[in-house]
Design a protein around this motif. Sequence first.
Motif, PDB file in Angstrom:
ATOM      1  N   MET A   1      39.773 109.230  60.710  1.00  0.00           N
ATOM      2  CA  MET A   1      40.323 107.862  60.377  1.00  0.00           C
ATOM      3  C   MET A   1      40.680 107.821  58.817  1.00  0.00           C
ATOM      4  N   LYS A   2      40.166 108.897  57.990  1.00  0.00           N
ATOM      5  CA  LYS A   2      40.439 108.667  56.680  1.00  0.00           C
ATOM      6  C   LYS A   2      42.059 108.760  56.116  1.00  0.00           C
ATOM      7  N   ASN A   3      42.368 107.744  55.505  1.00  0.00           N
ATOM      8  CA  ASN A   3      43.728 107.820  55.222  1.00  0.00           C
ATOM      9  C   ASN A   3      43.922 107.679  53.575  1.00  0.00           C
ATOM     10  N   GLN A   4      45.022 107.534  52.991  1.00  0.00           N
ATOM     11  CA  GLN A   4      45.282 107.733  51.363  1.00  0.00           C
ATOM     12  C   GLN A   4      44.524 106.667  50.696  1.00  0.00           C
ATOM     13  N   TYR A   5      44.522 105.363  51.374  1.00  0.00           N
ATOM     14  CA  TYR A   5      43.865 104.233  50.828  1.00  0.00           C
ATOM     15  C   TYR A   5      42.424 104.382  50.856  1.00  0.00           C
ATOM     16  N   PHE A   6      41.825 105.175  51.581  1.00  0.00           N
ATOM     17  CA  PHE A   6      40.347 105.250  51.831  1.00  0.00           C
ATOM     18  C   PHE A   6      39.870 106.404  50.585  1.00  0.00           C
ATOM     19  N   TYR A   7      40.659 107.283  50.326  1.00  0.00           N
ATOM     20  CA  TYR A   7      40.605 108.132  49.314  1.00  0.00           C
ATOM     21  C   TYR A   7      40.308 107.553  47.917  1.00  0.00           C
ATOM     22  N   GLU A   8      41.425 106.559  47.690  1.00  0.00           N
ATOM     23  CA  GLU A   8      41.355 105.611  46.652  1.00  0.00           C
ATOM     24  C   GLU A   8      40.135 104.898  46.546  1.00  0.00           C
ATOM     25  N   ILE A   9      39.809 104.451  47.490  1.00  0.00           N
ATOM     26  CA  ILE A   9      38.634 103.344  47.392  1.00  0.00           C
ATOM     27  C   ILE A   9      37.400 104.454  47.300  1.00  0.00           C
ATOM     28  N   GLU A  10      37.414 105.387  47.918  1.00  0.00           N
ATOM     29  CA  GLU A  10      36.170 106.134  47.828  1.00  0.00           C
ATOM     30  C   GLU A  10      35.744 106.583  46.496  1.00  0.00           C
ATOM     31  N   LYS A  11      36.886 106.966  45.611  1.00  0.00           N
ATOM     32  CA  LYS A  11      36.637 107.283  44.105  1.00  0.00           C
ATOM     33  C   LYS A  11      35.961 106.199  43.468  1.00  0.00           C
ATOM     34  N   LYS A  12      36.558 104.773  43.727  1.00  0.00           N
ATOM     35  CA  LYS A  12      36.022 103.917  43.096  1.00  0.00           C
ATOM     36  C   LYS A  12      34.392 103.442  43.622  1.00  0.00           C
ATOM     37  N   TYR A  13      34.283 103.899  44.884  1.00  0.00           N
ATOM     38  CA  TYR A  13      33.001 103.867  45.421  1.00  0.00           C
ATOM     39  C   TYR A  13      31.991 104.679  44.761  1.00  0.00           C
ATOM     40  N   ASN A  14      32.313 105.863  44.571  1.00  0.00           N
ATOM     41  CA  ASN A  14      31.418 107.115  43.758  1.00  0.00           C
ATOM     42  C   ASN A  14      31.211 106.515  42.433  1.00  0.00           C
ATOM     43  N   GLU A  15      32.117 105.738  41.755  1.00  0.00           N
ATOM     44  CA  GLU A  15      31.804 105.260  40.374  1.00  0.00           C
ATOM     45  C   GLU A  15      31.008 104.079  40.503  1.00  0.00           C
ATOM     46  N   ILE A  16      31.022 103.226  41.081  1.00  0.00           N
ATOM     47  CA  ILE A  16      30.089 102.028  41.282  1.00  0.00           C
ATOM     48  C   ILE A  16      28.950 102.163  42.341  1.00  0.00           C
ATOM     49  N   LYS A  17      28.589 103.243  42.932  1.00  0.00           N
ATOM     50  CA  LYS A  17      27.626 103.271  43.792  1.00  0.00           C
ATOM     51  C   LYS A  17      26.404 102.979  43.350  1.00  0.00           C
ATOM     52  N   PRO A  18      25.857 103.279  42.094  1.00  0.00           N
ATOM     53  CA  PRO A  18      24.631 102.869  41.649  1.00  0.00           C
ATOM     54  C   PRO A  18      24.231 101.379  41.531  1.00  0.00           C
ATOM     55  N   ASP A  19      25.470 100.892  41.283  1.00  0.00           N
ATOM     56  CA  ASP A  19      25.564  99.170  40.868  1.00  0.00           C
ATOM     57  C   ASP A  19      25.402  98.669  42.475  1.00  0.00           C
ATOM     58  N   ILE A  20      26.207  99.125  43.199  1.00  0.00           N
ATOM     59  CA  ILE A  20      25.853  98.625  44.534  1.00  0.00           C
ATOM     60  C   ILE A  20      24.675  98.644  45.171  1.00  0.00           C
ATOM     61  N   GLU A  21      23.785  99.826  44.937  1.00  0.00           N
ATOM     62  CA  GLU A  21      22.639 100.145  45.470  1.00  0.00           C
ATOM     63  C   GLU A  21      21.607  99.442  44.800  1.00  0.00           C
ATOM     64  N   LYS A  22      21.794  99.032  43.317  1.00  0.00           N
ATOM     65  CA  LYS A  22      20.955  98.068  42.718  1.00  0.00           C
ATOM     66  C   LYS A  22      20.864  96.596  43.254  1.00  0.00           C
ATOM     67  N   ARG A  23      22.379  96.158  43.611  1.00  0.00           N
ATOM     68  CA  ARG A  23      22.306  94.887  44.079  1.00  0.00           C
ATOM     69  C   ARG A  23      21.954  94.769  45.473  1.00  0.00           C
ATOM     70  N   LEU A  24      22.088  96.001  46.233  1.00  0.00           N
ATOM     71  CA  LEU A  24      21.392  95.882  47.900  1.00  0.00           C
ATOM     72  C   LEU A  24      19.819  95.604  47.703  1.00  0.00           C
ATOM     73  N   ASN A  25      19.368  96.519  46.593  1.00  0.00           N
ATOM     74  CA  ASN A  25      17.908  96.470  46.451  1.00  0.00           C
ATOM     75  C   ASN A  25      17.268  95.148  45.898  1.00  0.00           C
ATOM     76  N   GLU A  26      18.308  94.417  45.317  1.00  0.00           N
ATOM     77  CA  GLU A  26      17.925  93.185  44.799  1.00  0.00           C
ATOM     78  C   GLU A  26      17.886  91.977  45.808  1.00  0.00           C
ATOM     79  N   TYR A  27      18.901  92.242  46.780  1.00  0.00           N
ATOM     80  CA  TYR A  27      18.834  91.533  48.049  1.00  0.00           C
ATOM     81  C   TYR A  27      17.563  91.690  48.806  1.00  0.00           C
ATOM     82  N   LYS A  28      17.104  92.724  49.010  1.00  0.00           N
ATOM     83  CA  LYS A  28      15.948  93.019  49.595  1.00  0.00           C
ATOM     84  C   LYS A  28      14.704  92.637  49.053  1.00  0.00           C
ATOM     85  N   GLU A  29      14.498  92.567  47.659  1.00  0.00           N
ATOM     86  CA  GLU A  29      13.493  91.889  46.729  1.00  0.00           C
ATOM     87  C   GLU A  29      13.482  90.404  47.129  1.00  0.00           C
TER      88      GLU A  29
END
Length: 217
Positions: A1-29
């Motif tokens: 189900m991956k389309n062109q838009y997914f590959y665009e946002i996947e690139k952004k995800y890989n860039e900001i993944k550490p920030d996302i995981e940091k925020r999710l850990n803060e939620y758990k805290e």
Amino acid sequence: MKNQYFYEIEKKYNEIKPDIEKRLNEYKEIWKNGTNEDIHAELSFCILTPQSKARNAWKAITNMRNDGVLFTGTSEELTEYLNIVRFKNNKAKYLVLLRQQMTNKDGKIITKDFFESFKTVTERRNWIVENIKGMSWKEAGHFLRNVGFGQEVAILDRHILKNLVRLEVINEIPKTLTKKLYFEIEEKMKKYCKEVGIPMDSFDLLLWYLEAGEIFK
């Protein structure tokens, strides 16, 4: 189900993944180390967010808490703090009702203790929707995500739905979201997240980042 838009946002995800995981850990805290009052503030925040900016809603909660009225003020007193969110009069009343629900006979806030009594996230979400004035499936999911339980719940606002259409997960943005339709879209989102290898809570924050340019609450 991956389309062109997914590959665009996947690139952004890989860039900001550490920030996302940091925020999710803060939620758990927040859940792990937070007090009953901390969890109550998070729940109150999600009452304020519908059709309002998240930063404004959190600013209002912070100001009310700092001034000591979040846990004691009348709806009229709370309204004075809610000029930066929409439907301030109704939301002030909802905050007071919530406080009454989450106060024990000794006058203590028990929000965290109360939700710890549920065995599953599903039970927590169902109770919120059925019993808290001003909160729907979206707001209930928002609260649960913000205290570390967002792995299995979707927060289906228009921003998320718009992106799900672009990703071809759903065909169109529904005009109204019934419980049945909400759960159907949530299941499609869960399945999609498993297929593309991005956890659902991470995926939600990614889509929010694409809309807002930041990872907030």
